[in-house]
Scaffold this motif. Structure first.
Motif, PDB file in Angstrom:
ATOM      1  N   HIS A  88       0.664  -1.219  -0.201  1.00 39.21           N
ATOM      2  CA  HIS A  88      -0.072   0.519   0.038  1.00 39.21           C
ATOM      3  C   HIS A  88       0.883   1.003   0.155  1.00 39.21           C
ATOM      4  O   HIS A  88       1.537   1.200   0.633  1.00 39.21           O
ATOM      5  N   ALA A  89       1.116   2.036  -1.683  1.00 39.63           N
ATOM      6  CA  ALA A  89       1.558   2.851  -1.166  1.00 39.63           C
ATOM      7  C   ALA A  89       0.932   4.455  -0.386  1.00 39.63           C
ATOM      8  O   ALA A  89      -0.256   3.944   0.022  1.00 39.63           O
ATOM      9  N   GLY A  90       1.085   5.334  -0.202  1.00 39.44           N
ATOM     10  CA  GLY A  90       1.006   6.420   0.903  1.00 39.44           C
ATOM     11  C   GLY A  90       1.440   6.978   1.861  1.00 39.44           C
ATOM     12  O   GLY A  90       3.019   6.466   2.104  1.00 39.44           O
ATOM     13  N   PRO A  91       1.483   8.016   2.220  1.00 34.78           N
ATOM     14  CA  PRO A  91       2.292   7.823   3.715  1.00 34.78           C
ATOM     15  C   PRO A  91       2.065   7.515   4.638  1.00 34.78           C
ATOM     16  O   PRO A  91       1.477   5.938   4.788  1.00 34.78           O
ATOM     17  N   ARG A  92       2.699   7.548   5.743  1.00 34.54           N
ATOM     18  CA  ARG A  92       3.119   7.090   6.932  1.00 34.54           C
ATOM     19  C   ARG A  92       1.843   6.328   7.715  1.00 34.54           C
ATOM     20  O   ARG A  92       1.231   7.497   7.867  1.00 34.54           O
ATOM     21  N   GLY A  93       1.517   5.153   8.038  1.00 31.93           N
ATOM     22  CA  GLY A  93       0.171   4.793   8.459  1.00 31.93           C
ATOM     23  C   GLY A  93      -1.186   5.204   7.635  1.00 31.93           C
ATOM     24  O   GLY A  93      -2.007   5.006   8.459  1.00 31.93           O
ATOM     25  N   SER A  94      -0.844   5.071   6.407  1.00 28.42           N
ATOM     26  CA  SER A  94      -2.179   5.757   6.173  1.00 28.42           C
ATOM     27  C   SER A  94      -3.295   4.769   5.743  1.00 28.42           C
ATOM     28  O   SER A  94      -2.240   3.147   6.125  1.00 28.42           O
ATOM     29  N   ALA A  95      -4.209   4.585   5.525  1.00 32.44           N
ATOM     30  CA  ALA A  95      -5.463   4.071   4.834  1.00 32.44           C
ATOM     31  C   ALA A  95      -5.069   2.380   4.456  1.00 32.44           C
ATOM     32  O   ALA A  95      -3.865   2.089   3.354  1.00 32.44           O
ATOM     33  N   GLY A  96      -4.592   1.294   4.817  1.00 31.06           N
ATOM     34  CA  GLY A  96      -4.248  -0.334   4.052  1.00 31.06           C
ATOM     35  C   GLY A  96      -3.167  -0.946   4.714  1.00 31.06           C
ATOM     36  O   GLY A  96      -2.606  -1.358   4.067  1.00 31.06           O
ATOM     37  N   GLN A  97      -2.496  -0.055   5.388  1.00 31.30           N
ATOM     38  CA  GLN A  97      -1.087  -0.126   5.813  1.00 31.30           C
ATOM     39  C   GLN A  97      -1.529  -1.030   7.339  1.00 31.30           C
ATOM     40  O   GLN A  97      -1.793  -0.471   8.112  1.00 31.30           O
ATOM     41  N   GLY A  98      -0.203  -1.955   8.061  1.00 34.63           N
ATOM     42  CA  GLY A  98      -0.976  -2.627   9.208  1.00 34.63           C
ATOM     43  C   GLY A  98       0.095  -1.705  10.193  1.00 34.63           C
ATOM     44  O   GLY A  98       1.320  -1.488  10.372  1.00 34.63           O
ATOM     45  N   VAL A  99      -0.522  -0.899  11.051  1.00 34.08           N
ATOM     46  CA  VAL A  99       0.184   0.213  12.226  1.00 34.08           C
ATOM     47  C   VAL A  99      -0.288  -0.034  13.323  1.00 34.08           C
ATOM     48  O   VAL A  99      -1.697  -0.663  13.348  1.00 34.08           O
ATOM     49  N   ALA A 100       0.696  -0.211  14.781  1.00 32.92           N
ATOM     50  CA  ALA A 100      -0.244   0.048  15.808  1.00 32.92           C
ATOM     51  C   ALA A 100      -1.171   0.871  16.020  1.00 32.92           C
ATOM     52  O   ALA A 100      -1.474   2.256  15.363  1.00 32.92           O
ATOM     53  N   HIS A 101      -2.044  -0.069  16.875  1.00 33.20           N
ATOM     54  CA  HIS A 101      -2.673   1.033  18.117  1.00 33.20           C
ATOM     55  C   HIS A 101      -2.816   2.288  18.131  1.00 33.20           C
ATOM     56  O   HIS A 101      -1.249   2.297  18.934  1.00 33.20           O
ATOM     57  N   GLU A 102      -3.063   3.031  17.997  1.00 33.23           N
ATOM     58  CA  GLU A 102      -2.477   4.558  18.551  1.00 33.23           C
ATOM     59  C   GLU A 102      -2.816   4.560  20.287  1.00 33.23           C
ATOM     60  O   GLU A 102      -1.944   5.211  20.748  1.00 33.23           O
ATOM     61  N   SER A 103      -2.821   3.803  20.935  1.00 36.24           N
ATOM     62  CA  SER A 103      -3.482   3.545  22.515  1.00 36.24           C
ATOM     63  C   SER A 103      -1.920   1.886  22.873  1.00 36.24           C
ATOM     64  O   SER A 103      -1.707   2.029  24.178  1.00 36.24           O
ATOM     65  N   TYR A 143      -9.710   4.400  16.229  1.00 36.90           N
ATOM     66  CA  TYR A 143      -9.588   5.732  16.359  1.00 36.90           C
ATOM     67  C   TYR A 143      -8.406   5.868  15.182  1.00 36.90           C
ATOM     68  O   TYR A 143      -8.200   6.638  14.448  1.00 36.90           O
ATOM     69  N   THR A 144      -7.859   4.784  15.123  1.00 42.36           N
ATOM     70  CA  THR A 144      -6.744   4.566  14.417  1.00 42.36           C
ATOM     71  C   THR A 144      -6.648   4.640  12.946  1.00 42.36           C
ATOM     72  O   THR A 144      -6.747   4.715  12.179  1.00 42.36           O
ATOM     73  N   LYS A 145      -8.562   3.232  12.794  1.00 43.71           N
ATOM     74  CA  LYS A 145      -8.840   3.223  11.576  1.00 43.71           C
ATOM     75  C   LYS A 145      -9.104   4.284  10.613  1.00 43.71           C
ATOM     76  O   LYS A 145      -9.245   5.133   9.259  1.00 43.71           O
ATOM     77  N   VAL A 146     -10.036   5.501  11.356  1.00 40.16           N
ATOM     78  CA  VAL A 146     -10.555   6.755  11.117  1.00 40.16           C
ATOM     79  C   VAL A 146      -9.499   7.764  10.596  1.00 40.16           C
ATOM     80  O   VAL A 146      -9.573   8.362   9.651  1.00 40.16           O
ATOM     81  N   ALA A 147      -8.651   7.383  11.487  1.00 39.49           N
ATOM     82  CA  ALA A 147      -7.414   8.447  11.614  1.00 39.49           C
ATOM     83  C   ALA A 147      -6.925   8.033  10.053  1.00 39.49           C
ATOM     84  O   ALA A 147      -5.843   8.838   9.492  1.00 39.49           O
ATOM     85  N   GLN A 148      -6.178   7.154   9.779  1.00 42.18           N
ATOM     86  CA  GLN A 148      -6.048   6.485   8.825  1.00 42.18           C
ATOM     87  C   GLN A 148      -6.322   6.690   7.485  1.00 42.18           C
ATOM     88  O   GLN A 148      -6.104   7.280   6.270  1.00 42.18           O
ATOM     89  N   VAL A 149      -7.949   6.402   7.767  1.00 40.49           N
ATOM     90  CA  VAL A 149      -8.511   7.450   6.536  1.00 40.49           C
ATOM     91  C   VAL A 149      -8.967   8.774   6.200  1.00 40.49           C
ATOM     92  O   VAL A 149      -7.968   9.192   4.647  1.00 40.49           O
ATOM     93  N   VAL A 150      -8.483  10.025   7.217  1.00 40.61           N
ATOM     94  CA  VAL A 150      -7.988  11.063   6.993  1.00 40.61           C
ATOM     95  C   VAL A 150      -6.412  11.066   6.081  1.00 40.61           C
ATOM     96  O   VAL A 150      -6.095  12.077   5.261  1.00 40.61           O
ATOM     97  N   ALA A 151      -5.844  10.360   6.806  1.00 40.20           N
ATOM     98  CA  ALA A 151      -4.401  10.011   6.412  1.00 40.20           C
ATOM     99  C   ALA A 151      -4.176  10.112   4.308  1.00 40.20           C
ATOM    100  O   ALA A 151      -3.012  10.583   4.600  1.00 40.20           O
ATOM    101  N   ARG A 152      -4.729   8.577   4.645  1.00 40.86           N
ATOM    102  CA  ARG A 152      -4.755   8.938   3.040  1.00 40.86           C
ATOM    103  C   ARG A 152      -5.573  10.062   2.356  1.00 40.86           C
ATOM    104  O   ARG A 152      -5.042   9.932   1.149  1.00 40.86           O
ATOM    105  N   GLU A 153      -6.328  10.199   2.194  1.00 42.61           N
ATOM    106  CA  GLU A 153      -7.689  11.272   1.531  1.00 42.61           C
ATOM    107  C   GLU A 153      -6.552  12.734   1.616  1.00 42.61           C
ATOM    108  O   GLU A 153      -6.472  13.136   0.705  1.00 42.61           O
ATOM    109  N   LEU A 154      -5.561  13.097   2.651  1.00 44.90           N
ATOM    110  CA  LEU A 154      -5.091  14.236   2.741  1.00 44.90           C
ATOM    111  C   LEU A 154      -3.588  13.832   2.651  1.00 44.90           C
ATOM    112  O   LEU A 154      -3.257  14.778   2.583  1.00 44.90           O
ATOM    113  N   GLN A 155      -3.010  12.509   2.478  1.00 45.71           N
ATOM    114  CA  GLN A 155      -1.980  12.246   1.922  1.00 45.71           C
ATOM    115  C   GLN A 155      -0.806  13.100   3.096  1.00 45.71           C
ATOM    116  O   GLN A 155      -0.196  13.520   2.679  1.00 45.71           O
ATOM    117  N   VAL A 156      -1.216  12.619   4.510  1.00 41.00           N
ATOM    118  CA  VAL A 156      -0.604  13.292   5.051  1.00 41.00           C
ATOM    119  C   VAL A 156       0.197  11.624   6.336  1.00 41.00           C
ATOM    120  O   VAL A 156      -0.842  10.983   5.965  1.00 41.00           O
TER     121      VAL A 156
END
Length: 786
Positions: free
Chosen positions: A12-27, A494-507
């Protein structure tokens, strides 16, 4: 041993932690280090009082006397309230009436552990001690404590519901084979790590700030306001996280928030109410236990021809959410199988026990267990491998066998692919032969194997709940604050929804902070339940992010005099024609040109509808699917067993976060395994709950985890529906994968009867029940020989 190769997110291309990537739970780090702040960890205002409750000591009867003088005079006590001190409504039933906030003098107690009064004191210990000093006298009444008693007395919390297709009676009469059976399906305690807790802080102008461990902040806001007799806007509910919930905090968190709020209003001081574990288990609801009775007809090849099924849910003393829960059991009593002529009756039985409530799967697991019991019974009767019977009855697009008994068409047939894949990856057929050979030679230890599928509908069955809102603020340094209506209970929302925003705004996801769910930021939210959290809140957040992206794009076009195609959002930068800006630089430029950098988002799930009058419709947006192979070893002289290997293939569509999804599958499976094996609720003859803590109620421990535990996400399987990035829900469906453990235990026991006798094995399949099943088959074998 888990196959986590899919969790890397490498594709999954994109900024670090965006939707589709396996990142750790935010807490995650905060959870394990103790830094995560829960209600009882919060720095409470100076002078905060602690509240506790007095609970009834009978299951059914009238309160004749309530002497609270000793409570009021106890050291540290500041206030005591009863039903007569409630300023507003006194019934907090979430859908239908029947849940009194407190039982007053002259009222009828409906279960052992019902709230009679609440006390506020200067310390937690003082409040608990004072609550024990009340003198209550009752006139006892007969108590109905079982589903069978409730059915016999025609005692129900809501009217029955019926679903029919074809002519089940005629189909049964014409079937090649016919048999009847009955199954008791046990309940389950949520056993969340953080118990029920609320902190209420009075504010100026009659406002009330409520910190609540709740899955449903909006309902909490509504009920606190109604109990206080104020407008909804006077109450704000704040939920940063829960230490687990599983459905137990969808409606049953409300009572404690309401009681704390009344005491806070009366004293003018902050009030915290936290239940001790034993009282939490006595006073709050569990998963519904069910009684299933069936009459099934089938042909020589094990294909179901007709079914008459009765599902009776033990609801406890009030409706709570039981109407929808029993409905969902009825919706899922087909699991993955086509039922040509079928009649399903769903009863909502009232008993004088705590009102049962939402629990992961929301009735669906009970319906699935009922049909899987039937499938196994057919396999024993025909002498077939249960997997062959399951495959024979699967929904298929061929021959019109793709419509459920409630009229919804199955549009995406992935289960045959999943099952075939699992047969190969788990080496099912070779293991089946090896197990039969082992059992033929072993007189005491028997092995069992089962492969069971899961088809689980995703959506709230109450149509109006399928909506969500979100709020995004972008600040001039490029950082983003995200808020939405979903609550975080450890599942990674919280992590997944943040990933959605990260992917859309490419941050990078590090740029995004997801703040506590609050009713003053996103109003009128739905509960975080029905596996819909990522689906609806992710789409609402995407809607808000797209508004901001559109504004930034439009600004760049006008400011730099370029076409819309020339504005390209790339990871952590925005290309505008020949120029390149960091996201923060473009945001800062836009701010100085007075471009709005805040947006709300909204989403409502399309297509769903259900007509209760005709019992037909499309109650689910789509179905999540999976399958599991479990192998067990059973000691037939003691009933003890061990789960030796588990292989899972589950379809999550285009995963928003493969790492979190695998964790959810593992956790859901273990919780389901506990429900079906060792988590046993027990009441005595007086209606007192006997299993009130971890010493008497046993959840799976790390040692119960299968030594071989393979989990795979089905690759290349985007959702056919336009969900958030074509993903599929993963919260509830994995729990039902554990049905394979229960079926495998029965497979091992069935070997005592040469696989031709269907063992009677109610759930949970405790070692005692397994031993009784083994003895029953041995007795039958001896009688046949004699």
């Amino acid at each position: 041993m888990t196959d986590s190769s899919a969790a890397t997110g490498r594709n999954h291309a994109g900024p670090r932690g965006s939707a589709g990537q396996g990142v750790a739970h935010e807490s995650a780090a905060k959870h394990v280090s103790g830094e995560a702040i829960y209600i009882d960890d919060m720095m409470a205002p100076k002078g905060t009082l602690h509240a506790y409750v007095g609970l009834s000591t009978i299951a059914h009867g009238v309160v004749n006397e309530m002497s609270l003088a000793a409570v009021k005079n106890a050291p540290g006590v500041v206030d005591v309230i009863t039903r007569d001190d409630i300023p507003g409504i006194t019934d907090i039933g979430p859908v239908f009436p029947g849940d009194p906030l407190m039982v007053g003098l002259g009222d009828t107690v409906e279960f052992h552990g019902q709230v009679l009064f609440a006390v506020a004191a200067t310390s937690y210990a003082a409040a608990r001690k004072a609550a024990q000093l009340a003198k209550i006298e009752y006139s006892p009444l007969p108590a109905c404590l079982s589903i069978e008693d409730g059915l016999a007395a025609k005692s129900f919390v809501r009217p029955a519901h019926f679903q029919r297709r074809g002519d089940a009676e005629r189909g049964l009469e014409n079937a090649a084979h016919r048999m009847q059976g009955e199954l008791q399906i046990g309940g389950q305690e949520q056993m969340y790590l953080e118990g029920q807790a609320s902190l209420c802080v009075p504010e100026e102008d009659g406002g009330m700030l409520v910190y609540s461990s709740t899955q449903n902040p909006t309902e909490g806001q509504k009920l606190v306001a109604e109990v206080l007799g104020v407008d909804f806007h006077q109450v704000t509910v704040d939920t940063r996280r829960m230490g687990g919930a599983f459905g137990g905090k969808e409606t049953h968190a409300n009572q404690w928030a309401c009681l704390a709020a009344i005491l806070a209003r009366r004293t003018g001081r902050a009030v915290k109410l936290r239940l001790a574990r034993a009282d939490d288990m006595r006073a709050t609801g569990k998963r519904h236990h069910f009684l299933s009775r069936y009459d099934v007809g089938f042909d020589d090849e094990g294909q179901i021809q007709a079914l008459d099924l009765m599902l009776a849910g033990g609801c406890g003393m009030s409706p709570d959410l039981s109407d929808a829960i029993v409905d969902r059991a009825m919706f899922h009593c087909d699991n993955a199988y086509y039922l040509p002529d079928v009649a399903v009756a769903g009863h909502r039985v009232k008993t004088h026990t705590v009102s049962n409530t939402a629990f992961r799967g929301f009735g669906g697991p009970q319906g699935m267990v009922a049909i899987e019991d039937i499938i196994d019974a057919i396999a024993r009767k025909t002498g077939m491998d249960p997997l062959d019977v399951r495959k024979k009855n699967l929904y298929t697009s061929a021959g019109g066998r793709d419509v459920t008994h409630y009229g919804q068409t199955i549009e995406q047939h992935v289960l045959p692919q999943i099952i075939e894949r699992l047969e190969q990856t788990s080496d099912y057929h070779a293991r089946r032969e090896a197990i039969r050979a082992f059992n033929a030679d072993s007189t005491v230890i028997k092995k069992g194997l089962a492969l069971t599928p899961v088809k689980f509908g995703i959506s709230f069955t109450a149509k109006h709940l399928n909506q969500a809102g979100a709020l995004i603020h972008v600040y001039t340094d490029g950082s983003i604050q995200l808020n939405h209506g979903g609550t975080e209970m450890g599942q990674g929302l919280y992590t997944k929804v943040a990933q959605v925003v990260a992917r859309e705004l490419q941050v990078d996801i590090a740029c995004i902070r997801c703040t506590a769910t609050r009713t003053d930021k996103v109003p009128n939210t739905s509960p975080t339940a029905a596996s819909s959290g990522s689906d609806i809140n992710g789409m609402a957040a995407l809607n808000a992010a797209r508004k901001i992206r559109y504004r930034l794009t439009k600004f760049a076009c006008e400011h730099f005099d370029v076409s819309e195609d020339a504005v390209v959002f790339a990871p952590n930068e925005v290309q505008v024609g020949a120029q390149s800006f960091t996201f923060a630089e473009l945001v800062n430029l836009a701010y100085h040109q007075r471009i709005s950098l805040s947006a709300t988002g909204f989403y409502r799930t399309p297509k769903i509808h259900y007509d209760r009058a005709t019992a037909t419709g499309r109650p689910f947006y789509y179905y999540a699917n999976g399958a599991c192979v479990s192998e067990v070893q059973v000691d037939t002289l003691t009933g003890e067993y061990r789960v030796e290997r588990v292989d899972i293939c589950h379809d999550v569509g285009n995963s928003l976060n493969p790492a979190i999804d695998i964790g959810q599958i593992e956790g859901g499976f273990i919780q389901g395994m506990g429900w079906l094996t060792n988590e046993e609720l027990a009441w005595d003859d007086a209606g007192r709950l006997s299993t009130t803590g971890p010493a008497t109620y046993k959840i799976p421990a790390i040692g119960d985890t299968p030594a071989i535990f393979n989990v795979e996400l089905l690759p290349d399987s985007p959702n056919a529906e336009a969900t958030i990035f074509r993903s599929k829900a993963v919260g509830e469906p994995p729990l039902m994968l554990a049905i394979s453990v229960w079926s495998a235990i029965r497979d091992a026991v069935a070997s005592l009867g040469n696989y031709r006798v269907h063992p009677k094995l109610d759930t949970p399949a405790t070692p005692e029940r397994v031993l009784l099943a083994c003895e029953s088959l041995r007795k039958s074998a001896r009688e046949r020989i004699e």
